[in-house]
Write a protein that holds these residues in place. Structure first.
Motif, PDB file in Angstrom:
ATOM      1  N   TYR A  11     132.124 -48.885   7.839  1.00 13.72           N
ATOM      2  CA  TYR A  11     132.008 -47.565   8.443  1.00 13.72           C
ATOM      3  C   TYR A  11     132.011 -47.568   9.961  1.00 13.72           C
ATOM      4  CZ  TYR A  11     130.296 -46.444   3.721  1.00 13.72           C
ATOM      5  OH  TYR A  11     130.159 -46.304   2.363  1.00 13.72           O
ATOM      6  N   TYR A  12     131.496 -48.630  10.568  1.00 14.65           N
ATOM      7  CA  TYR A  12     131.283 -48.584  12.010  1.00 14.65           C
ATOM      8  C   TYR A  12     131.438 -49.962  12.622  1.00 14.65           C
ATOM      9  CZ  TYR A  12     128.984 -48.142  16.524  1.00 14.65           C
ATOM     10  OH  TYR A  12     128.702 -48.189  17.865  1.00 14.65           O
ATOM     11  N   SER A  13     132.064 -49.990  13.798  1.00 14.43           N
ATOM     12  CA  SER A  13     132.175 -51.197  14.601  1.00 14.43           C
ATOM     13  C   SER A  13     131.827 -50.852  16.028  1.00 14.43           C
ATOM     14  CB  SER A  13     133.597 -51.763  14.536  1.00 14.43           C
ATOM     15  OG  SER A  13     133.729 -52.897  15.370  1.00 14.43           O
ATOM     16  N   ASN A 161     128.848 -42.221   9.628  1.00 16.21           N
ATOM     17  CA  ASN A 161     129.000 -41.200   8.601  1.00 16.21           C
ATOM     18  C   ASN A 161     130.317 -40.448   8.737  1.00 16.21           C
ATOM     19  OD1 ASN A 161     126.213 -41.317   7.288  1.00 16.21           O
ATOM     20  ND2 ASN A 161     125.699 -41.050   9.451  1.00 16.21           N
ATOM     21  N   ASP A 162     130.899 -40.478   9.929  1.00 18.46           N
ATOM     22  CA  ASP A 162     132.203 -39.852  10.127  1.00 18.46           C
ATOM     23  C   ASP A 162     133.286 -40.526   9.295  1.00 18.46           C
ATOM     24  OD1 ASP A 162     131.607 -42.011  11.869  1.00 18.46           O
ATOM     25  OD2 ASP A 162     133.315 -41.499  13.138  1.00 18.46           O
ATOM     26  N   ALA A 163     133.152 -41.845   9.083  1.00 18.36           N
ATOM     27  CA  ALA A 163     134.137 -42.553   8.259  1.00 18.36           C
ATOM     28  C   ALA A 163     134.086 -42.073   6.816  1.00 18.36           C
ATOM     29  CB  ALA A 163     133.885 -44.058   8.332  1.00 18.36           C
ATOM     30  N   ILE A 164     132.876 -41.822   6.319  1.00 14.48           N
ATOM     31  CA  ILE A 164     132.706 -41.352   4.941  1.00 14.48           C
ATOM     32  C   ILE A 164     133.235 -39.932   4.799  1.00 14.48           C
ATOM     33  CG2 ILE A 164     131.004 -40.865   3.136  1.00 14.48           C
ATOM     34  CD1 ILE A 164     129.168 -42.925   4.619  1.00 14.48           C
ATOM     35  N   ILE A 165     132.849 -39.067   5.713  1.00 18.29           N
ATOM     36  CA  ILE A 165     133.213 -37.662   5.619  1.00 18.29           C
ATOM     37  C   ILE A 165     134.703 -37.463   5.889  1.00 18.29           C
ATOM     38  CG2 ILE A 165     132.827 -35.368   6.598  1.00 18.29           C
ATOM     39  CD1 ILE A 165     129.954 -36.352   7.298  1.00 18.29           C
ATOM     40  N   HIS A 197     112.960 -42.959  11.098  1.00 18.02           N
ATOM     41  CA  HIS A 197     112.660 -44.246  10.457  1.00 18.02           C
ATOM     42  C   HIS A 197     113.099 -44.157   9.001  1.00 18.02           C
ATOM     43  CE1 HIS A 197     110.568 -47.698   8.822  1.00 18.02           C
ATOM     44  NE2 HIS A 197     110.342 -48.120  10.068  1.00 18.02           N
ATOM     45  N   HIS A 198     114.318 -44.602   8.737  1.00 12.35           N
ATOM     46  CA  HIS A 198     114.871 -44.443   7.392  1.00 12.35           C
ATOM     47  C   HIS A 198     115.892 -45.545   7.119  1.00 12.35           C
ATOM     48  CE1 HIS A 198     114.951 -42.036   3.819  1.00 12.35           C
ATOM     49  NE2 HIS A 198     116.244 -41.777   3.902  1.00 12.35           N
ATOM     50  N   TRP A 199     116.911 -45.240   6.349  1.00 11.50           N
ATOM     51  CA  TRP A 199     117.976 -46.186   6.035  1.00 11.50           C
ATOM     52  C   TRP A 199     119.149 -45.398   5.468  1.00 11.50           C
ATOM     53  CZ3 TRP A 199     119.153 -47.901   0.726  1.00 11.50           C
ATOM     54  CH2 TRP A 199     118.396 -47.227  -0.249  1.00 11.50           C
ATOM     55  N   SER A 200     120.195 -46.087   5.046  1.00 11.48           N
ATOM     56  CA  SER A 200     121.366 -45.400   4.519  1.00 11.48           C
ATOM     57  C   SER A 200     122.049 -46.247   3.459  1.00 11.48           C
ATOM     58  CB  SER A 200     122.364 -45.098   5.644  1.00 11.48           C
ATOM     59  OG  SER A 200     122.901 -46.297   6.180  1.00 11.48           O
ATOM     60  N   ALA A 201     122.734 -45.585   2.544  1.00 11.99           N
ATOM     61  CA  ALA A 201     123.579 -46.246   1.539  1.00 11.99           C
ATOM     62  C   ALA A 201     124.216 -45.178   0.673  1.00 11.99           C
ATOM     63  CB  ALA A 201     122.775 -47.214   0.667  1.00 11.99           C
ATOM     64  N   ARG A 202     125.461 -45.412   0.284  1.00  5.00           N
ATOM     65  CA  ARG A 202     126.127 -44.593  -0.727  1.00  5.00           C
ATOM     66  C   ARG A 202     126.235 -45.351  -2.038  1.00  5.00           C
ATOM     67  NH1 ARG A 202     126.726 -39.216   0.136  1.00  5.00           N
ATOM     68  NH2 ARG A 202     128.865 -39.041  -0.660  1.00  5.00           N
ATOM     69  N   GLY A 203     126.065 -46.669  -1.963  1.00  2.00           N
ATOM     70  CA  GLY A 203     126.167 -47.522  -3.148  1.00  2.00           C
ATOM     71  C   GLY A 203     125.386 -48.796  -2.923  1.00  2.00           C
ATOM     72  N   ALA A 204     125.660 -49.801  -3.740  1.00  3.26           N
ATOM     73  CA  ALA A 204     124.893 -51.045  -3.692  1.00  3.26           C
ATOM     74  C   ALA A 204     125.351 -51.987  -2.581  1.00  3.26           C
ATOM     75  CB  ALA A 204     124.990 -51.762  -5.038  1.00  3.26           C
ATOM     76  N   ALA A 210     125.829 -47.194   7.995  1.00  4.84           N
ATOM     77  CA  ALA A 210     125.916 -45.945   8.753  1.00  4.84           C
ATOM     78  C   ALA A 210     124.525 -45.589   9.268  1.00  4.84           C
ATOM     79  CB  ALA A 210     126.470 -44.817   7.884  1.00  4.84           C
ATOM     80  N   LEU A 211     124.478 -44.940  10.411  1.00 10.58           N
ATOM     81  CA  LEU A 211     123.205 -44.626  11.051  1.00 10.58           C
ATOM     82  C   LEU A 211     122.564 -43.383  10.432  1.00 10.58           C
ATOM     83  CD1 LEU A 211     121.247 -45.348  13.392  1.00 10.58           C
ATOM     84  CD2 LEU A 211     122.683 -43.932  14.889  1.00 10.58           C
TER      85      LEU A 211
END
Length: 336
Positions: A11-13, A161-165, A197-204, A210-211
């Motif tokens: 998603y991000y570099s 998240n822009d890559a996903i959307i 203070h969280h995290w992210s994931a769409r899958g495993a 993503a931030l």
């Protein structure tokens, strides 16, 4: 090694920072999400409360005005973490989810127990959509596709998240930003991207690629703080918000999805912590979200509102200062 890590992030570099190690995002001086073994331990603990299949809101579906001008501030609860903010002639939708399930699957996963507080066809013309992170109860691609067709709003989201959307909603107007960024949005208003203070994931296989973030909406009528999904984290980010912004007319704070604490505390605050957060960030008023629509964790459906009321009473605060918002509820927030 660093280059290889960066290539693995789909998603991000970008360059390393105090919350990005060159491959993955992280919480500075914080805690990562629980391990898979911890997830299994929680899922098998037998402590999950039974929610009703339907839990209608006491409020009818709202029919928003087309615009709310000047310094007036109106908040309408859609459900869970989806809210409409109307002020300064702007219509701003936060974390919109109109789907029946907060899930990658249409037939399984958390199902809503009450209808959205605004019928999709009754939405006013939308200027901005804020998407805080990529969990399914916050980033709903089906809803974003509908919004693109009907309103074509600008979507503001944290890095990655822009890559996903963008790949799922071709042609959507989209901008992605890091913590600390400020975006001018017209009508004398701006959006600040702030830490959570969280995290992210769409899958495993895409954890922390993503931030995640909160937002501050800055207008002539005052500042609105949406904390996003967040653990209390010792109040660190709330203190930072007070230091940076001085205070808020309104803070929109999560009060649900917090049990069991041994597993959820780093990522989801409870109602008592939300009240402390309101105090620490110097918010004149607060609205409680992230409860009562999708069952994500163990607590009973009405417990967040009950515990919020108790925490407010313990601090000597009126329940009108911090409302546990229900779908369809409309709040014209007093000036600070």
């Amino acid at each position: 090694m660093a280059a290889g890590k960066r290539a693995a992030n789909r998603y991000y570099s970008g360059p390393p920072s105090d919350h990005f190690d060159g491959a993955l995002f992280f919480n500075p001086d914080g805690k990562p999400p629980g391990r898979f073994a911890d997830l299994l331990k929680w899922q098998l603990n037998g402590g999950r409360s039974k929610w009703p299949a339907a839990h209608p809101s006491p409020y009818p579906q709202a029919k928003p005005d087309r615009r709310v001008e000047g310094k007036m501030l109106r908040l309408i609860m859609v459900g869970h973490a989806s809210l409409l903010v109307q002020t300064a002639g702007l219509n701003i939708l936060i974390d919109p989810v109109w789907s029946e399930r907060a899930s990658p699957l249409a037939f399984a996963g958390p199902k809503r127990v009450n209808a959205p507080g605004i019928a999709f066809s009754d939405l006013p013309p939308l200027d901005l959509v804020l998407v805080s992170h990529n969990h399914y109860d916050h980033l709903d691609l089906a809803t974003l596709r509908r919004l693109k067709r009907s309103h074509d709003p600008l979507v503001v989201t944290p890095l990655g998240n822009d890559a996903i959307i963008g790949s799922a909603v071709p042609g959507i107007r989209l901008t992605a930003h890091d913590w600390g960024d400020r975006i001018e949005v017209g009508n004398g208003a701006a959006i600040h991207i702030e830490p959570a203070h969280h995290w992210s994931a769409r899958g495993a296989r895409d954890r922390r690629m993503a931030l995640w973030a909160g937002f501050v909406i800055e207008t002539a009528g005052g500042k609105v703080y949406f904390a996003g999904d967040t653990g209390f984290h010792g109040g660190t980010n709330y203190r930072l918000m007070a230091e940076k912004h001085g205070g808020f007319r309104l803070a929109i704070l999560p009060i649900g999805a917090y049990e069991p604490r041994w597993f959820m505390a780093p990522q989801h605050q409870n109602p008592e912590e939300a009240v402390q957060g309101m105090k620490l960030c110097n918010a004149a008023h607060a609205a409680g979200c992230h409860w009562g629509t999708f069952q994500l964790t163990d607590e009973p459906i009405d417990e967040p509102a009950q515990r919020l009321a108790e925490a407010l009473a313990a601090e000597g605060f009126s329940h009108e200062r911090f409302r546990a918002m229900r779908p369809g509820e409309v709040w014209d927030v007093p000036s600070a």
